[in-house]
Design a protein around this motif. Sequence first.
Motif, mmCIF file in Angstrom:
data_model
loop_
_atom_site.group_PDB
_atom_site.id
_atom_site.type_symbol
_atom_site.label_atom_id
_atom_site.label_comp_id
_atom_site.label_asym_id
_atom_site.label_seq_id
_atom_site.Cartn_x
_atom_site.Cartn_y
_atom_site.Cartn_z
ATOM 1 N N ASP A 43 0.820 -1.205 0.000
ATOM 2 C CA ASP A 43 0.000 0.000 0.000
ATOM 3 C C ASP A 43 0.858 1.261 0.000
ATOM 4 O O ASP A 43 2.096 1.184 -0.037
ATOM 5 C CB ASP A 43 -0.992 -0.004 1.163
ATOM 6 N N TYR B 5 -9.131 -5.817 3.531
ATOM 7 C CA TYR B 5 -10.233 -4.898 3.240
ATOM 8 C C TYR B 5 -11.598 -5.547 3.408
ATOM 9 O O TYR B 5 -12.603 -4.967 3.007
ATOM 10 C CB TYR B 5 -10.057 -4.314 1.836
ATOM 11 N N LYS C 147 -15.275 -3.862 4.353
ATOM 12 C CA LYS C 147 -15.457 -2.611 3.617
ATOM 13 C C LYS C 147 -15.985 -2.904 2.223
ATOM 14 O O LYS C 147 -15.658 -3.934 1.617
ATOM 15 C CB LYS C 147 -14.133 -1.846 3.485
ATOM 16 N N VAL D 99 -15.475 -2.177 -1.439
ATOM 17 C CA VAL D 99 -14.253 -1.766 -2.138
ATOM 18 C C VAL D 99 -14.543 -1.371 -3.580
ATOM 19 O O VAL D 99 -15.265 -2.067 -4.296
ATOM 20 C CB VAL D 99 -13.206 -2.900 -2.114
ATOM 21 N N ASP E 158 -17.670 6.029 5.022
ATOM 22 C CA ASP E 158 -16.627 5.471 5.887
ATOM 23 C C ASP E 158 -16.573 3.957 5.798
ATOM 24 O O ASP E 158 -15.579 3.342 6.188
ATOM 25 C CB ASP E 158 -16.865 5.895 7.339
ATOM 26 N N ARG F 128 -13.842 1.827 0.626
ATOM 27 C CA ARG F 128 -12.463 2.162 0.327
ATOM 28 C C ARG F 128 -12.265 2.167 -1.190
ATOM 29 O O ARG F 128 -12.784 1.303 -1.891
ATOM 30 C CB ARG F 128 -11.485 1.165 0.952
ATOM 31 N N LEU G 154 -9.539 1.586 -3.905
ATOM 32 C CA LEU G 154 -8.218 0.993 -4.086
ATOM 33 C C LEU G 154 -7.720 1.338 -5.484
ATOM 34 O O LEU G 154 -8.256 0.861 -6.484
ATOM 35 C CB LEU G 154 -8.273 -0.527 -3.889
ATOM 36 N N ASN H 57 -4.285 10.801 -1.771
ATOM 37 C CA ASN H 57 -4.808 11.626 -0.687
ATOM 38 C C ASN H 57 -5.163 13.034 -1.134
ATOM 39 O O ASN H 57 -5.838 13.762 -0.407
ATOM 40 C CB ASN H 57 -3.820 11.664 0.477
ATOM 41 N N ARG I 150 -10.285 8.298 1.852
ATOM 42 C CA ARG I 150 -10.632 6.879 1.847
ATOM 43 C C ARG I 150 -10.018 6.142 0.669
ATOM 44 O O ARG I 150 -10.319 4.969 0.427
ATOM 45 C CB ARG I 150 -12.158 6.713 1.837
ATOM 46 N N VAL J 116 -6.747 4.466 -1.243
ATOM 47 C CA VAL J 116 -5.489 3.808 -0.915
ATOM 48 C C VAL J 116 -4.761 3.477 -2.211
ATOM 49 O O VAL J 116 -5.353 2.902 -3.128
ATOM 50 C CB VAL J 116 -5.724 2.504 -0.121
#
Length: 212
Positions: A58, A69, A72, A74, A106, A109, A111, A130, A135, A137
Amino acid sequence: MIPIHFRTTLRRASRLALVFSLLFGSLLLAACHRGDDVQWRLTDVAGHMPDLDFRLVDDQGKAVTGQDYRGKVVLLYFGYTHCPDVCPLTLAQLHVVMQRLGPLADGARILFVSVDPARDTPDIMHAYVNAFDPRAVGLSGTPREIEALSKRYRSAFTREPDKGDGQYEVSHSSAIYVFDRDGKARLLATPGNPQDDLVHDLHLMLSLGNRS
């Protein structure tokens, strides 16, 4: 140190994310449909795509797997930080999707898997993703690992010839793969899908939980 050309790309990406936020931040999500009459708007790929499974690194430099993960929802997307258009546009729109989902986001995620591991180091990936959404990655790995993951989900990418100064582009698929909390492939979004469709389906998946 982040290269100058990347900082320029990052500034443009940040401005793009801000523009989308201002345009769509005031939109309210339609009331959630409840019960057993759920109709997905995106392409339903349940049973046609494999579970979320990989071994990559990551954007913190930590080895991670698909199991990390679980729990979550994804959104998996293949791209790269030097991408001039579709990647920043897609990530900016996904940021708006997360905003429109409100607190439910929340449980999700994003990816972002790099198809350019030679240039996309963890530090560069971290700064890039970011700039769009907390959220998100960034994931990378060896060329063999990236190729295997791409083939697993029937994605594709091709590195264009080097322009002679170490700069090159990578042509890649632009689909977004949506996995439920158990890591099961559920939905496929393409650039042709309205943003509202992705918001609608994610809202249902996140609020109603996994459906068999």
